[in-house]
Design a protein around this motif. Structure first.
Motif, PDB file in Angstrom:
ATOM      1  N   VAL A  17       0.790  -1.176  -0.015  1.00  0.00           N
ATOM      2  CA  VAL A  17       0.095  -0.103  -0.167  1.00  0.00           C
ATOM      3  C   VAL A  17       0.985   1.221  -0.036  1.00  0.00           C
ATOM      4  CG1 VAL A  17      -1.683   1.384   1.404  1.00  0.00           C
ATOM      5  CG2 VAL A  17      -1.847  -1.164   1.134  1.00  0.00           C
ATOM      6  N   SER A  18       1.915   1.243   0.971  1.00  0.00           N
ATOM      7  CA  SER A  18       2.850   2.382   1.039  1.00  0.00           C
ATOM      8  C   SER A  18       3.699   2.671  -0.374  1.00  0.00           C
ATOM      9  CB  SER A  18       3.876   2.255   2.119  1.00  0.00           C
ATOM     10  OG  SER A  18       4.820   1.219   1.821  1.00  0.00           O
ATOM     11  N   ALA A  19       3.722   1.617  -1.228  1.00  0.00           N
ATOM     12  CA  ALA A  19       4.453   2.027  -2.260  1.00  0.00           C
ATOM     13  C   ALA A  19       3.682   2.421  -3.402  1.00  0.00           C
ATOM     14  CB  ALA A  19       4.951   0.578  -3.007  1.00  0.00           C
ATOM     15  N   GLN A  20       2.269   2.681  -3.239  1.00  0.00           N
ATOM     16  CA  GLN A  20       1.478   3.125  -4.178  1.00  0.00           C
ATOM     17  C   GLN A  20       1.246   4.579  -3.831  1.00  0.00           C
ATOM     18  OE1 GLN A  20      -2.331   1.146  -3.967  1.00  0.00           O
ATOM     19  NE2 GLN A  20      -1.180  -0.823  -4.651  1.00  0.00           N
ATOM     20  N   ASN A  21       1.014   5.550  -4.900  1.00  0.00           N
ATOM     21  CA  ASN A  21       0.852   7.057  -4.734  1.00  0.00           C
ATOM     22  C   ASN A  21      -0.539   7.197  -3.986  1.00  0.00           C
ATOM     23  OD1 ASN A  21       3.399   7.750  -5.750  1.00  0.00           O
ATOM     24  ND2 ASN A  21       2.619   7.663  -7.921  1.00  0.00           N
ATOM     25  N   PRO A  22      -0.686   8.074  -3.071  1.00  0.00           N
ATOM     26  CA  PRO A  22      -2.047   8.235  -2.423  1.00  0.00           C
ATOM     27  C   PRO A  22      -2.802   9.369  -3.070  1.00  0.00           C
ATOM     28  CG  PRO A  22      -0.094   9.641  -1.278  1.00  0.00           C
ATOM     29  CD  PRO A  22       0.645   8.822  -2.291  1.00  0.00           C
ATOM     30  N   ALA A  23      -2.144   9.925  -4.444  1.00  0.00           N
ATOM     31  CA  ALA A  23      -3.190  10.704  -5.260  1.00  0.00           C
ATOM     32  C   ALA A  23      -3.049  10.218  -6.559  1.00  0.00           C
ATOM     33  CB  ALA A  23      -2.327  12.243  -4.972  1.00  0.00           C
ATOM     34  N   HIS A  24      -4.115  10.201  -7.187  1.00  0.00           N
ATOM     35  CA  HIS A  24      -4.074   9.512  -8.695  1.00  0.00           C
ATOM     36  C   HIS A  24      -4.563  10.645  -9.602  1.00  0.00           C
ATOM     37  CE1 HIS A  24      -4.060   5.628  -6.337  1.00  0.00           C
ATOM     38  NE2 HIS A  24      -4.741   6.233  -5.254  1.00  0.00           N
ATOM     39  N   PHE A  25      -3.723  10.886 -10.361  1.00  0.00           N
ATOM     40  CA  PHE A  25      -4.024  11.991 -11.436  1.00  0.00           C
ATOM     41  C   PHE A  25      -4.064  11.268 -12.863  1.00  0.00           C
ATOM     42  CE2 PHE A  25      -2.321  14.527  -8.238  1.00  0.00           C
ATOM     43  CZ  PHE A  25      -2.913  16.041  -8.301  1.00  0.00           C
ATOM     44  N   GLY A 122       5.730  17.727 -21.260  1.00  0.00           N
ATOM     45  CA  GLY A 122       6.350  18.132 -20.035  1.00  0.00           C
ATOM     46  C   GLY A 122       5.734  17.176 -18.606  1.00  0.00           C
ATOM     47  N   TYR A 123       5.570  17.616 -17.479  1.00  0.00           N
ATOM     48  CA  TYR A 123       5.089  16.995 -16.517  1.00  0.00           C
ATOM     49  C   TYR A 123       4.930  17.891 -15.410  1.00  0.00           C
ATOM     50  CZ  TYR A 123      10.374  18.058 -14.667  1.00  0.00           C
ATOM     51  OH  TYR A 123      11.266  18.391 -14.431  1.00  0.00           O
ATOM     52  N   LEU A 124       3.841  17.327 -14.658  1.00  0.00           N
ATOM     53  CA  LEU A 124       3.527  18.047 -13.301  1.00  0.00           C
ATOM     54  C   LEU A 124       4.221  17.419 -12.329  1.00  0.00           C
ATOM     55  CD1 LEU A 124       1.349  19.878 -11.717  1.00  0.00           C
ATOM     56  CD2 LEU A 124      -0.064  17.880 -11.658  1.00  0.00           C
ATOM     57  N   GLU A 125       4.760  18.248 -11.302  1.00  0.00           N
ATOM     58  CA  GLU A 125       5.207  17.650 -10.112  1.00  0.00           C
ATOM     59  C   GLU A 125       4.803  18.226  -9.014  1.00  0.00           C
ATOM     60  OE1 GLU A 125       9.879  16.975  -9.055  1.00  0.00           O
ATOM     61  OE2 GLU A 125       9.081  19.223  -8.491  1.00  0.00           O
ATOM     62  N   TYR A 126       4.227  17.404  -7.912  1.00  0.00           N
ATOM     63  CA  TYR A 126       3.511  17.691  -6.758  1.00  0.00           C
ATOM     64  C   TYR A 126       3.962  16.945  -5.753  1.00  0.00           C
ATOM     65  CZ  TYR A 126       1.017  13.457  -7.217  1.00  0.00           C
ATOM     66  OH  TYR A 126       0.695  11.843  -7.611  1.00  0.00           O
ATOM     67  N   GLY A 127       3.579  17.485  -4.349  1.00  0.00           N
ATOM     68  CA  GLY A 127       4.241  16.788  -3.094  1.00  0.00           C
ATOM     69  C   GLY A 127       2.763  16.427  -2.420  1.00  0.00           C
ATOM     70  N   MET A 135       5.271  11.606   0.970  1.00  0.00           N
ATOM     71  CA  MET A 135       5.812  11.030  -0.500  1.00  0.00           C
ATOM     72  C   MET A 135       6.738  11.772  -0.857  1.00  0.00           C
ATOM     73  SD  MET A 135       4.064   8.345  -0.130  1.00  0.00           S
ATOM     74  CE  MET A 135       4.112   7.248  -1.904  1.00  0.00           C
ATOM     75  N   PRO A 136       7.680  11.214  -1.727  1.00  0.00           N
ATOM     76  CA  PRO A 136       8.782  12.093  -2.342  1.00  0.00           C
ATOM     77  C   PRO A 136       7.893  12.843  -3.867  1.00  0.00           C
ATOM     78  CG  PRO A 136       8.759   9.675  -3.210  1.00  0.00           C
ATOM     79  CD  PRO A 136       7.834   9.869  -1.996  1.00  0.00           C
ATOM     80  N   PRO A 137       8.794  13.684  -4.222  1.00  0.00           N
ATOM     81  CA  PRO A 137       7.767  14.567  -5.465  1.00  0.00           C
ATOM     82  C   PRO A 137       7.674  13.544  -6.616  1.00  0.00           C
ATOM     83  CG  PRO A 137      10.134  15.614  -4.591  1.00  0.00           C
ATOM     84  CD  PRO A 137      10.055  14.299  -3.954  1.00  0.00           C
ATOM     85  N   THR A 138       6.373  13.623  -7.039  1.00  0.00           N
ATOM     86  CA  THR A 138       6.034  12.677  -7.784  1.00  0.00           C
ATOM     87  C   THR A 138       5.295  13.581  -9.293  1.00  0.00           C
ATOM     88  OG1 THR A 138       4.600  11.658  -6.082  1.00  0.00           O
ATOM     89  CG2 THR A 138       3.897  10.968  -8.267  1.00  0.00           C
ATOM     90  N   ASP A 139       5.811  13.065 -10.442  1.00  0.00           N
ATOM     91  CA  ASP A 139       5.583  13.226 -11.512  1.00  0.00           C
ATOM     92  C   ASP A 139       4.438  12.599 -12.235  1.00  0.00           C
ATOM     93  OD1 ASP A 139       7.986  14.785 -11.174  1.00  0.00           O
ATOM     94  OD2 ASP A 139       9.321  13.506 -12.480  1.00  0.00           O
ATOM     95  N   ALA A 648       7.521   6.581   1.533  1.00  0.00           N
ATOM     96  CA  ALA A 648       7.336   7.785   2.055  1.00  0.00           C
ATOM     97  C   ALA A 648       8.493   8.216   3.054  1.00  0.00           C
ATOM     98  CB  ALA A 648       6.006   7.429   3.097  1.00  0.00           C
ATOM     99  N   GLN A 649       8.372   9.417   3.718  1.00  0.00           N
ATOM    100  CA  GLN A 649       9.447   9.949   4.405  1.00  0.00           C
ATOM    101  C   GLN A 649       8.717  10.401   5.710  1.00  0.00           C
ATOM    102  OE1 GLN A 649       9.664  11.096   1.012  1.00  0.00           O
ATOM    103  NE2 GLN A 649      10.590   9.216   0.750  1.00  0.00           N
ATOM    104  N   PRO A 650       9.301  10.471   6.832  1.00  0.00           N
ATOM    105  CA  PRO A 650      10.657   9.969   7.038  1.00  0.00           C
ATOM    106  C   PRO A 650      10.697   8.628   7.027  1.00  0.00           C
ATOM    107  CG  PRO A 650       9.832  10.526   9.036  1.00  0.00           C
ATOM    108  CD  PRO A 650       8.786  11.341   8.021  1.00  0.00           C
ATOM    109  N   PHE A 651      12.020   7.978   6.748  1.00  0.00           N
ATOM    110  CA  PHE A 651      12.152   6.626   6.917  1.00  0.00           C
ATOM    111  C   PHE A 651      13.575   6.244   7.110  1.00  0.00           C
ATOM    112  CE2 PHE A 651      13.421   2.523   4.530  1.00  0.00           C
ATOM    113  CZ  PHE A 651      12.605   1.798   4.897  1.00  0.00           C
TER     114      PHE A 651
END
Length: 689
Positions: A17-25, A122-127, A135-139, A648-651
């Motif tokens: 579960v943690s390996a999945q992004n919590p936001a889905h775009f 291009g790409y959108l980057e979000y936190g 989560m780390p910055p996601t593209d 995710a962070q902190p880890f």
């Protein structure tokens, strides 16, 4: 063995579960006019998480930004805009107001069409963060084309670099860490791979970079399973339930009922003692079933996921604070919490008119209703602690311990009636138990208010304020137990306090003195899991400083091989709120700081480091999807994902000089003793190797 297997399965599910992004775009283009097109990013955000808005200050968390890598026959028009219900909350860690979205958000970037055809890429980057991790910055990549006005000029083609080659991390020897000296335009060429083993310039030779990147997910899972923290937590909840049941047992609502109930069973079957004993045992089992049923109802009503969220959910913590506050005032004698008497009478009459096992069960239910004013505060505190433990079976386990302790005397006194003569009689000592429990309920109530205070940034209950209130609470408790403080409903004829009460009062006063240095910054390890983090304290005489000497994985590992020390890898982020909380509340502890500075080589890897790689590259994840690594932060988040199976962070993870784990991982938990255990376990295993 079964518990261990269940724990491992739960751990695997959690990692998945943690390996999945919590936001889905999802991303689409919408042509709003012949000369204008919108690129629209629509995001759905998981419950408990939030995505930060655009234009946050540079020293804050990760803002949503859009990068245009290619624009032929088009050019950006204005800045990226955010749409949705934006929340504006002050964050005391960053000292600024942060804007973010929950549940859903839409980002839109407008482009002006200047050619007969256009291509935009291009790409959108979000936190994204929740109350425990980031989560780390996601593209989110986009690549669109279309037609413009017929009278527009032909688009000017931009030179393109060759497509980046997709690389599997398991087959590459190293990922080049070289970066540009200054911020420059990113290159889309594939990154150069260095197959040679890197060695330390002096001292012990370090392993090759390829070896350092080898996945250790299974080894880490084994360590986490051996530590079995979930099982320990359930044992703690169970023991806490037994203590709660014993406390409820000696309250005025329950203790006087024991001899009457046992005598009733013995008289009911005076010609058949076995039947009386059997009925008493059935009565005890009925009490256990009733209270465990209450826990099962609560679990079913909220659901396992909601119970896991209670630990950091501000509205629930405010509710629990008010609930415990009401219970405390009730125990102090301000008012009495009682259920309508008609309820108890109705159940009692029903029990008298029925026979067999049903009548005994109804009698047990009558006890639960009649004793509500004394048992409800204990049950409330127990359920709150169990629900916020992060384990969905905890409420049932806790209530089993409570009901077992509550029901056991009824069964034992029925088996051994002569013990009733030796049991202490009802008296003023039971009121003392209620008052003491009131103080404890009040102290725990502040803990739950602290969680909400931290979540909303009210700054009403900083660490020194919390400690000052606890000092007052436990100081008054000590004075009450030694007889220097009286409540209106106490026995006025009691002049001397019992010796056990005086001893407990001395302990409470000693605990009060122990907390006083905390007002000036003392760590107070005994209550570090309850008090707000150290970074909320305005006045601290001796703040401990911990700074990582290395922010590059390979460089830090070479230094560790030279010095012969174990490594603590800190996956963090410049915009990670909870990383700063851990550094402010846990790393400032003198013993923790000493171990990090002297016993470990500390490597802090910032997953949101925007320094560009010399050349970007596409890599393949374990699930088959691809990801483009453009920055140093991308590289470290990919290392965390592929080597340790977490995002995710902190880890935090301790490893030896070959990159093998020394203990289980540690995530966000402002608990100094637990963090010290984590560090000591790594040191012990390193020395044993």
């Amino acid at each position: 063995m079964k518990n261990k297997i269940l724990f491992v399965l739960a751990l695997l599910i959690n990692l998945a579960v943690s390996a999945q992004n919590p936001a889905h775009f999802s991303v689409m283009q919408k042509k709003v006019s012949p000369t204008e097109v919108d690129v629209i990013f629509t995001g759905k955000i998981n419950a408990g998480w939030h995505v930060y808005s655009t234009g946050l200050p540079a020293d804050g968390p990760i803002s949503a930004t859009l990068t245009t890598e290619k624009a032929e026959g088009a050019q950006p028009l204005g800045k990226l805009t955010a749409h949705g219900k934006e929340l504006n909350v002050y964050d005391k860690v960053f000292g600024m107001k942060l804007r973010y979205f929950e549940n859903s958000v839409t980002f839109i970037q407008k482009y002006k069409i200047t050619g007969k055809t256009y291509k935009i890429k291009g790409y959108l980057e979000y936190g994204s963060c929740n109350d425990e991790m980031c989560m780390p910055p996601t593209d989110v990549d986009f690549n669109f084309s279309g037609k413009g006005p017929a009278d527009a000029p032909n688009p000017t083609k931009q030179p393109e670099g060759k497509e980046a080659e997709t690389t599997d991390i398991s087959s590459m020897a190293t990922l080049s860490a070289s970066t540009t000296d200054t911020a420059t335009t990113q290159s889309t060429d594939s990154v150069t791979l260095n197959d040679s083993a890197t060695t330390a310039s002096a001292g012990e030779a370090s392993p090759s970079t390829g070896e350092l990147w080898q996945p250790v997910i299974k080894e880490l899972q084994t360590f986490n399973a051996e530590e079995n923290t979930t099982n320990n937590s359930l044992w703690y909840i169970f023991l806490m339930g037994i203590v709660g049941g014993l406390v409820a047992l000696v309250t005025p609502c329950v203790w006087p009922i024991i001899p009457m109930t046992v005598s009733f069973f013995l008289k009911r079957a005076k010609d058949d003692k076995k039947k009386g004993i059997r009925d008493a045992i059935t009565y005890g089992i009925s009490i256990i079933v009733i209270y465990m049923g209450l826990a099962a109802i609560i679990t079913a009503a909220f659901g396992p996921q909601k119970l896991n969220e209670l630990a950091t959910n501000a509205p629930f913590n405010i509710f629990f604070f008010l609930l415990l506050l009401v219970f405390a005032l009730s125990f102090f004698g301000w008012f009495e919490l009682t259920l309508p008497s008609s309820w108890g009478n109705a159940v009692d009459n029903k029990a008298a008119s029925t026979t067999g096992l049903l009548s005994i069960f109804l009698m047990a239910f009558t006890l639960s209703l009649v004793s509500f004013s004394c048992t409800a505060p204990v049950v409330g505190l127990l359920l709150v602690q169990a629900a916020t433990s992060g384990d969905w079976v905890a409420p049932t386990v806790g209530m089993f311990g409570f009901a077992l302790a509550l029901a056991l005397p009824f069964t034992l006194f029925a088996l051994f009636p002569t013990w009733l003569k030796q049991a202490p009689k009802s008296g003023s000592w039971m009121n003392m138990v209620k008052v003491v429990l009131g103080f404890i309920e009040l102290a725990f109530a502040l803990k739950f208010f602290s969680v909400a205070d931290l979540a909303y940034g009210w700054r009403l209950l900083d660490r020194e304020t919390f400690l000052a209130l606890w000092i007052v609470i436990f100081g008054l408790l000590g004075l009450y137990l030694i007889g220097k403080l009286k409540f209106p409903h106490d026995d006025p004829e009691q002049k001397a306090m019992p010796v056990p009460a005086i001893m407990l009062g001395m302990i409470s006063l000693a605990f009060t003195v122990y907390m006083i240095p905390g007002l000036w910054g003392a760590p107070l390890k005994a209550i570090s899991a309850f008090a707000p983090p150290m970074n909320t304290q305005d006045f601290n005489l001796q703040p401990q400083k911990v700074h990582a000497k290395y922010t590059d994985y390979e460089e830090g590992m070479r230094a560790a091989a030279q010095t012969g020390k174990p490594v603590l890898i800190d996956f963090t982020g410049f915009g990670c709120v909870n990383c700063r909380k851990m550094e402010g509340s846990v790393w400032t502890d003198p013993e923790v700081a000493k171990k990090l500075n002297e016993d470990y080589v500390l490597i802090s890897l910032y997953v949101d480091d925007k320094t560009p790689l010399k050349e970007s590259m596409e890599v393949k994840r374990a699930d088959g999807t691809t990801r483009t690594l453009r920055t140093i932060g991308d590289k470290w988040s990919y290392l965390q994902e592929t080597k340790f199976g977490y995002l995710a962070q902190p880890f935090y993870v301790t490893i030896d000089n070959q990159g093998k784990p020394l203990s289980g991982s540690f995530v966000f938990k402002e608990d100094v003793p637990a963090y010290l255990d984590f560090l000591n376990k790594g040191l012990e295993n390193y020395r044993n190797r």
